[in-house]
Design a protein around this motif. Sequence first.
Motif, PDB file in Angstrom:
ATOM      1  N   PRO A 110       0.754  -1.122   0.082  1.00  0.00           N
ATOM      2  CA  PRO A 110      -0.053   0.070   0.016  1.00  0.00           C
ATOM      3  C   PRO A 110       0.979   1.371  -0.020  1.00  0.00           C
ATOM      4  O   PRO A 110       0.529   2.261  -0.594  1.00  0.00           O
ATOM      5  CB  PRO A 110      -0.777  -0.160   1.229  1.00  0.00           C
ATOM      6  CG  PRO A 110      -0.944  -1.628   1.780  1.00  0.00           C
ATOM      7  CD  PRO A 110       0.344  -2.119   1.148  1.00  0.00           C
ATOM      8  N   THR A 113       2.144   1.755  -3.424  1.00  0.00           N
ATOM      9  CA  THR A 113       1.302   2.152  -4.244  1.00  0.00           C
ATOM     10  C   THR A 113       0.826   3.764  -4.331  1.00  0.00           C
ATOM     11  O   THR A 113       0.962   4.596  -5.224  1.00  0.00           O
ATOM     12  CB  THR A 113      -0.043   1.378  -4.353  1.00  0.00           C
ATOM     13  OG1 THR A 113       0.193   0.006  -4.319  1.00  0.00           O
ATOM     14  CG2 THR A 113      -1.081   1.766  -5.258  1.00  0.00           C
ATOM     15  N   GLY A 167       3.643  -1.878  -6.835  1.00  0.00           N
ATOM     16  CA  GLY A 167       3.014  -0.699  -6.491  1.00  0.00           C
ATOM     17  C   GLY A 167       2.966   0.108  -7.783  1.00  0.00           C
ATOM     18  O   GLY A 167       2.094   1.004  -8.054  1.00  0.00           O
ATOM     19  N   TYR A 170      -0.038  -1.010 -10.065  1.00  0.00           N
ATOM     20  CA  TYR A 170      -1.099  -0.467  -9.506  1.00  0.00           C
ATOM     21  C   TYR A 170      -1.360   0.699  -9.871  1.00  0.00           C
ATOM     22  O   TYR A 170      -2.524   1.320 -10.305  1.00  0.00           O
ATOM     23  CB  TYR A 170      -1.249  -1.024  -8.053  1.00  0.00           C
ATOM     24  CG  TYR A 170      -1.493  -2.266  -7.555  1.00  0.00           C
ATOM     25  CD1 TYR A 170      -1.636  -3.161  -8.491  1.00  0.00           C
ATOM     26  CD2 TYR A 170      -0.966  -2.632  -6.256  1.00  0.00           C
ATOM     27  CE1 TYR A 170      -1.757  -4.787  -8.145  1.00  0.00           C
ATOM     28  CE2 TYR A 170      -1.049  -3.976  -5.898  1.00  0.00           C
ATOM     29  CZ  TYR A 170      -1.652  -4.851  -6.906  1.00  0.00           C
ATOM     30  OH  TYR A 170      -1.741  -6.327  -6.340  1.00  0.00           O
ATOM     31  N   ALA A 171      -0.197   1.637  -9.342  1.00  0.00           N
ATOM     32  CA  ALA A 171      -0.691   3.280  -9.590  1.00  0.00           C
ATOM     33  C   ALA A 171      -0.899   3.483 -11.092  1.00  0.00           C
ATOM     34  O   ALA A 171      -1.816   4.301 -11.499  1.00  0.00           O
ATOM     35  CB  ALA A 171       0.551   3.991  -9.070  1.00  0.00           C
ATOM     36  N   TRP A 235     -10.221  -3.583  -8.661  1.00  0.00           N
ATOM     37  CA  TRP A 235      -9.325  -3.006  -8.174  1.00  0.00           C
ATOM     38  C   TRP A 235      -8.893  -1.787  -8.990  1.00  0.00           C
ATOM     39  O   TRP A 235      -9.131  -0.535  -8.323  1.00  0.00           O
ATOM     40  CB  TRP A 235      -7.750  -4.051  -8.071  1.00  0.00           C
ATOM     41  CG  TRP A 235      -7.028  -3.313  -7.329  1.00  0.00           C
ATOM     42  CD1 TRP A 235      -5.667  -2.892  -7.754  1.00  0.00           C
ATOM     43  CD2 TRP A 235      -6.819  -2.675  -6.042  1.00  0.00           C
ATOM     44  NE1 TRP A 235      -4.917  -1.968  -7.128  1.00  0.00           N
ATOM     45  CE2 TRP A 235      -5.444  -2.065  -5.677  1.00  0.00           C
ATOM     46  CE3 TRP A 235      -7.557  -2.815  -4.726  1.00  0.00           C
ATOM     47  CZ2 TRP A 235      -5.134  -1.699  -4.402  1.00  0.00           C
ATOM     48  CZ3 TRP A 235      -7.490  -2.175  -3.869  1.00  0.00           C
ATOM     49  CH2 TRP A 235      -6.268  -1.718  -3.512  1.00  0.00           C
ATOM     50  N   LEU A 239      -9.260   2.334  -7.637  1.00  0.00           N
ATOM     51  CA  LEU A 239      -8.278   3.226  -7.867  1.00  0.00           C
ATOM     52  C   LEU A 239      -8.644   4.390  -8.791  1.00  0.00           C
ATOM     53  O   LEU A 239      -8.389   5.617  -8.187  1.00  0.00           O
ATOM     54  CB  LEU A 239      -7.075   2.617  -8.377  1.00  0.00           C
ATOM     55  CG  LEU A 239      -6.482   1.625  -7.517  1.00  0.00           C
ATOM     56  CD1 LEU A 239      -5.133   0.882  -8.236  1.00  0.00           C
ATOM     57  CD2 LEU A 239      -5.966   1.955  -6.291  1.00  0.00           C
ATOM     58  N   ILE A 244      -5.915   6.680  -5.845  1.00  0.00           N
ATOM     59  CA  ILE A 244      -4.632   5.954  -5.908  1.00  0.00           C
ATOM     60  C   ILE A 244      -4.704   5.557  -4.302  1.00  0.00           C
ATOM     61  O   ILE A 244      -4.340   4.617  -3.635  1.00  0.00           O
ATOM     62  CB  ILE A 244      -3.511   5.902  -6.576  1.00  0.00           C
ATOM     63  CG1 ILE A 244      -4.144   5.956  -8.217  1.00  0.00           C
ATOM     64  CG2 ILE A 244      -2.593   5.107  -6.396  1.00  0.00           C
ATOM     65  CD1 ILE A 244      -3.078   6.367  -9.264  1.00  0.00           C
ATOM     66  N   SER A 248      -5.554   2.443  -2.061  1.00  0.00           N
ATOM     67  CA  SER A 248      -4.461   1.712  -1.779  1.00  0.00           C
ATOM     68  C   SER A 248      -4.144   1.204  -0.377  1.00  0.00           C
ATOM     69  O   SER A 248      -3.473   0.100  -0.168  1.00  0.00           O
ATOM     70  CB  SER A 248      -3.018   2.224  -2.241  1.00  0.00           C
ATOM     71  OG  SER A 248      -2.774   3.139  -1.445  1.00  0.00           O
ATOM     72  N   GLN A 251      -5.098  -2.340   0.950  1.00  0.00           N
ATOM     73  CA  GLN A 251      -4.098  -3.606   0.863  1.00  0.00           C
ATOM     74  C   GLN A 251      -3.599  -3.801   2.129  1.00  0.00           C
ATOM     75  O   GLN A 251      -3.084  -5.058   2.339  1.00  0.00           O
ATOM     76  CB  GLN A 251      -3.174  -3.201  -0.215  1.00  0.00           C
ATOM     77  CG  GLN A 251      -3.683  -3.166  -1.410  1.00  0.00           C
ATOM     78  CD  GLN A 251      -2.366  -2.590  -2.370  1.00  0.00           C
ATOM     79  OE1 GLN A 251      -1.741  -1.560  -2.318  1.00  0.00           O
ATOM     80  NE2 GLN A 251      -2.240  -3.391  -3.429  1.00  0.00           N
TER      81      GLN A 251
END
Length: 333
Positions: A110, A113, A167, A170-171, A235, A239, A244, A248, A251
């Motif tokens: 997290p 991210t 990370g 995800y971002a 997910w 986000l 974000i 995040s 998580q």
Amino acid sequence: MTTPPARAGSRRALLDGLIGVGLFSASLPATRLALTDLDPLFLTAARAALSGLAAALALALVSRGRPARADLAALALTALGVVVGFPLLTALALRHVTSAHAMAFIGLLPLATALFGTLRAGERPAPAFWVLSVLGSAVTVGFAAAGAGPGSLAGGGLMLAAVAAGGLGYAEGGRLARRLGGWQVIAWSAALSLPVSLPLALLWSPAEPGAVGAPAWAGLAYLAGASSLVGFVFWYRALASGGIAAVSQLQLLQPFLGMLIAGLTLGESIEPRMLLAAGIVALCVAGARKLSHGRPPAAGHARTRLGLFRRHGPIATGRPNLAATAPETLTQS
């Protein structure tokens, strides 16, 4: 009395995020299960290829357009992080450490991210957000590490690299989902990986598939379907709509859910103190979510903080970004 649109959107993002985290929580136990009979290189390529084939079919059936050329580099970066990097590095790490030990490192995801959300998407959470985020990560990592037993230097290094890759993926995916939609980001990322993942899956396939046990195949099936595809639909949508940095932090709950799943499926121990640690982390998550909306990105922000790609589309031109707020359907382009 009707619910304000902003609050309803926040609740939708929270629900989507929790569903995504819930599906991701079984990833490490499923990987551990698959590695009983499958090579980590084949496992990584096969889960990417299977999810890519399913994604390509979905895109062929319901997608009305292709991503802009300007988005291809960002899609490639997303794929590098979550289709290849994180799965491969965690699979290699689990050859050296237990899933419980690996969960200790997942507690850093997290924070990674949120950091990449600041660098890549220009988010500016309040300073207190970072305090709660670090505190929640410390509690999660401390709890997981205390019950993980001795680890290995190689396994720890691979997990740290996996956290960095995850990370970033995800971002970057969350940033793209504001324009493309959550399901299309992961679908295109997986489909664009097929020219690499499918040949490698065939090349590294087991010499005697019949010798592979059913639990290993079940682990692969879960990773390819739930973890690599369906989980990301929820997910990335969370986000994009919830932010974000804010989303995040959900998580932080993943290691606790993962340990619970590992205990139920792999027979790993579940200790009562997990409830106390999970309660503290839940408070940190709630506080961090409220403090995540700090100073917004500067208007006309043309480049990301890393300067790797130029911003395009409604966000860069000043036009309303309808993809970030409109309800997402499987027919949107």
